[in-house]
Design a protein around this motif. Sequence first.
Motif, PDB file in Angstrom:
ATOM      1  N   ALA A  56       0.838  -1.201   0.000  1.00  0.00           N
ATOM      2  CA  ALA A  56       0.000   0.000   0.000  1.00  0.00           C
ATOM      3  C   ALA A  56       0.875   1.254   0.000  1.00  0.00           C
ATOM      4  O   ALA A  56       0.583   2.232  -0.704  1.00  0.00           O
ATOM      5  N   GLU A  57       1.953   1.244   0.779  1.00  0.00           N
ATOM      6  CA  GLU A  57       2.868   2.383   0.795  1.00  0.00           C
ATOM      7  C   GLU A  57       3.520   2.570  -0.573  1.00  0.00           C
ATOM      8  O   GLU A  57       3.647   3.698  -1.065  1.00  0.00           O
ATOM      9  N   HIS A  90       3.139   5.800  -3.051  1.00  0.00           N
ATOM     10  CA  HIS A  90       4.318   6.517  -3.548  1.00  0.00           C
ATOM     11  C   HIS A  90       4.285   6.605  -5.074  1.00  0.00           C
ATOM     12  O   HIS A  90       4.557   7.666  -5.650  1.00  0.00           O
ATOM     13  N   LYS A  91       3.921   5.508  -5.743  1.00  0.00           N
ATOM     14  CA  LYS A  91       3.848   5.517  -7.200  1.00  0.00           C
ATOM     15  C   LYS A  91       2.783   6.492  -7.689  1.00  0.00           C
ATOM     16  O   LYS A  91       2.983   7.200  -8.676  1.00  0.00           O
ATOM     17  N   LEU A 140       2.985  13.970  -9.697  1.00  0.00           N
ATOM     18  CA  LEU A 140       4.035  14.970  -9.885  1.00  0.00           C
ATOM     19  C   LEU A 140       4.462  15.051 -11.343  1.00  0.00           C
ATOM     20  O   LEU A 140       4.681  16.137 -11.879  1.00  0.00           O
ATOM     21  N   LYS A 141       4.566  13.904 -12.015  1.00  0.00           N
ATOM     22  CA  LYS A 141       4.946  13.891 -13.424  1.00  0.00           C
ATOM     23  C   LYS A 141       3.879  14.540 -14.287  1.00  0.00           C
ATOM     24  O   LYS A 141       4.190  15.193 -15.284  1.00  0.00           O
TER      25      LYS A 141
END
Length: 158
Positions: free
Chosen positions: A112-113, A117-118, A124-125
């Motif tokens: 899940a973390e 993060h992905k 952001l991209k």
Amino acid sequence: MTTDDKPSRKGVWTPDLLAEGPEKRRVFIEQRRQYLAPLLAEMKALAGELDADIAERPALYGDLPWSRYLRARKTMKPFTEAVADLESFIEHLTQYAARYKANYEELPEQRAEKQAHKERVAELKAGKAQPQIEAPPAREAESAVDPSPFFSHLKKTG
């Protein structure tokens, strides 16, 4: 009557009880260890006594030099294996608890973390989210006194 309608049996461990949390699994395994430890000690002592008793028996008429040894080993093998199996059973219970924790409690959290993060990186991209810039750690003020005077001649001055 479905399987969900079954009345709970008191004093019986079921898979859903063991899956409820690490504390219940720890209690289950500890109960099994406490139950089996005296049995294992008794079995080891009995194996030693049986082995000694068989070793003291005289050779039979017609025995070859190694016949007595091989007969004793063949006779004791199932009992010795039972003792070893009991020891490995206790070890396997402990391994089960560690593997269950790693694969069904910690792994989903890690995944899940990783997924969060992905997703954050993808945002952001795409330019949808503002990057969170962390402030660099504050440097500690360098002390005027050199803590290591032995290497002070190597420092550049000026």
